[in-house]
Design an enzyme around this catalytic site. Sequence first.
Site, PDB file in Angstrom:
ATOM      1  N   LYS A 107       0.803  -1.213   0.000  1.00  0.00           N
ATOM      2  CA  LYS A 107       0.000   0.000   0.000  1.00  0.00           C
ATOM      3  C   LYS A 107       0.843   1.274   0.000  1.00  0.00           C
ATOM      4  CE  LYS A 107      -4.190  -1.940   1.947  1.00  0.00           C
ATOM      5  NZ  LYS A 107      -3.821  -3.309   2.364  1.00  0.00           N
TER       6      LYS A 107
HETATM    7  C1  LIG Z   1      -4.604  -4.349   2.012  1.00  0.00           C
HETATM    8  C2  LIG Z   1      -3.909  -5.609   1.941  1.00  0.00           C
HETATM    9  C3  LIG Z   1      -4.386  -6.656   1.144  1.00  0.00           C
HETATM   10  C4  LIG Z   1      -5.681  -6.561   0.379  1.00  0.00           C
HETATM   11  O1  LIG Z   1      -5.632  -5.644  -0.686  1.00  0.00           O
HETATM   12  P1  LIG Z   1      -6.991  -5.094  -1.305  1.00  0.00           P
HETATM   13  O2  LIG Z   1      -6.571  -4.140  -2.353  1.00  0.00           O
HETATM   14  O3  LIG Z   1      -7.730  -4.423  -0.187  1.00  0.00           O
HETATM   15  O4  LIG Z   1      -7.725  -6.269  -1.819  1.00  0.00           O
HETATM   16  C5  LIG Z   1      -3.642  -7.810   1.074  1.00  0.00           C
HETATM   17  N1  LIG Z   1      -2.505  -7.957   1.777  1.00  0.00           N
HETATM   18  C6  LIG Z   1      -2.023  -6.981   2.563  1.00  0.00           C
HETATM   19  C7  LIG Z   1      -0.777  -7.217   3.321  1.00  0.00           C
HETATM   20  C8  LIG Z   1      -2.698  -5.773   2.658  1.00  0.00           C
HETATM   21  O5  LIG Z   1      -2.226  -4.813   3.438  1.00  0.00           O
END
Ligand SMILES: *Cc1c(COP(=O)(O)O)cnc(C)c1O
Length: 438
Positions: A107
């Site tokens: 993210k």
């Molecule tokens: C947010 C997150 C996900 C999921 O991603 P989305 O875009 O919400 O489907 C998967 N793994 C980790 C480590 C995350 O932080």
Amino acid sequence: MLYHSLKNHKNLVSFEYAVLKGLAPDGELYIPEHIPKLKPEFFQKLKKSDIYTIALSIIKPYIGKSIPEELIYNIIHETLNFPFPLQKIHDNIHVLELFHGPTLAFKDVGAKFMAGCLSFFSKKKGNDVTVLVATSGDTGGAVAKGFHKKPGIEVIILYPYNGISSLQEKQIASLGDNIFALEIHGSFDDCQNMVKNAFLDKEIQKKYILTSANSINIARWLPQMFYYFLAYRQIIEDSIELIFSVPSGNFGNICAGMMADKMGLPIKFFIASTNINDTIPRFLKYEKYNPISVKKTISNAMDISNPSNFSRIWDFLYKKNIHQLRKKLYSYKFTDEETLAIIEMVWKEHKYMLDPHGAIGYLGLRQYLHKSKNTSNTAIFLETAHPIKFLDHMPYFLRKKIFFPKKLKVFLKKKKKIKKTSLSNDFNVFKNWLLKRK
Ligand SMILES: *Cc1c(COP(=O)(O)O)cnc(C)c1O
């Protein structure tokens, strides 16, 4: 490129407007009016071009005139300042590591990119902007880090009490300055609903210029397309079709991948791998969207039962056509026991350390490949976080074997106090808190 609400295609707005608003006035997500196709020349040059030029070509049509091209390039340069290595694990199974950013989570890319865009817009407007964000764990840390000390922006982060790890809490609640941590006595879905309601509340709107930094915000969602192109760039063979397994929670990441596919990236199909919060695997099977209450798992960033980005896939990309969607998207769910067992097995057999989220991505690929006996496609799962972030959930006897990244050591050494506010799971309590603090 202009944007409109998922449900109302009449009011067209700019990239800038959609980023600042977060949600459309009818409470729906923003979507682009069309999906630009990349030219054959782009793909011919892809493997030789640098990643910034590639990213610029991908994102530029979505931003249009909202940000000057030179500045977009600078934002990309700041955002993609760590590696995205693709590694073979065994057979045709590869991992795309997305956890080399400042908070060790994928993210970081969306957060940093959005912070860059928002900083430009806030300066242009001459007004402070307040970012409201709900997190199931990793968003909060990435947003806090990406937005920390950005002038003209303050960030309020809502997270579920007892729903995130202590490291994640430290990443969110120890920075201070323009970053405010709110612990809510509820689930992630509750936090997300509070944020959604705040956007629809007239009194709050009078006091604040609010925007969201959840993956529903187009400035966080769209740059995730880069990953899929960066994976393709590292495949040596030409004219190969890829399979991606994406550990999915709110379905922002996989939805961005499905956009990359529509733009022309040769992707055979996607696997949305989930934990037991399996609304989408059930939907694809029975064609009934029936979210039930959230269950806690060891892959807690995916403890989401009503994934907001799924409507972008279903209504927008696939026009509610289940047959078309089933050709492009498979979805499987896995339990915590399966997750732990596969982490152990992959370590023992391949000396690769998965985190619980990546492990679910790996399981999704394995399940598909097992069923189809397909070994000719390059199969890639996304490793979305560094295993050290979920140390408490990792198999006990493996914990000592997990590589400890240097930047984390530095972060943990800093003795910083947690500063947070605890609120009950009640929108009015949250609203009063917001109205009183300014
Ligand atoms: C947010 C997150 C996900 C999921 O991603 P989305 O875009 O919400 O489907 C998967 N793994 C980790 C480590 C995350 O932080």
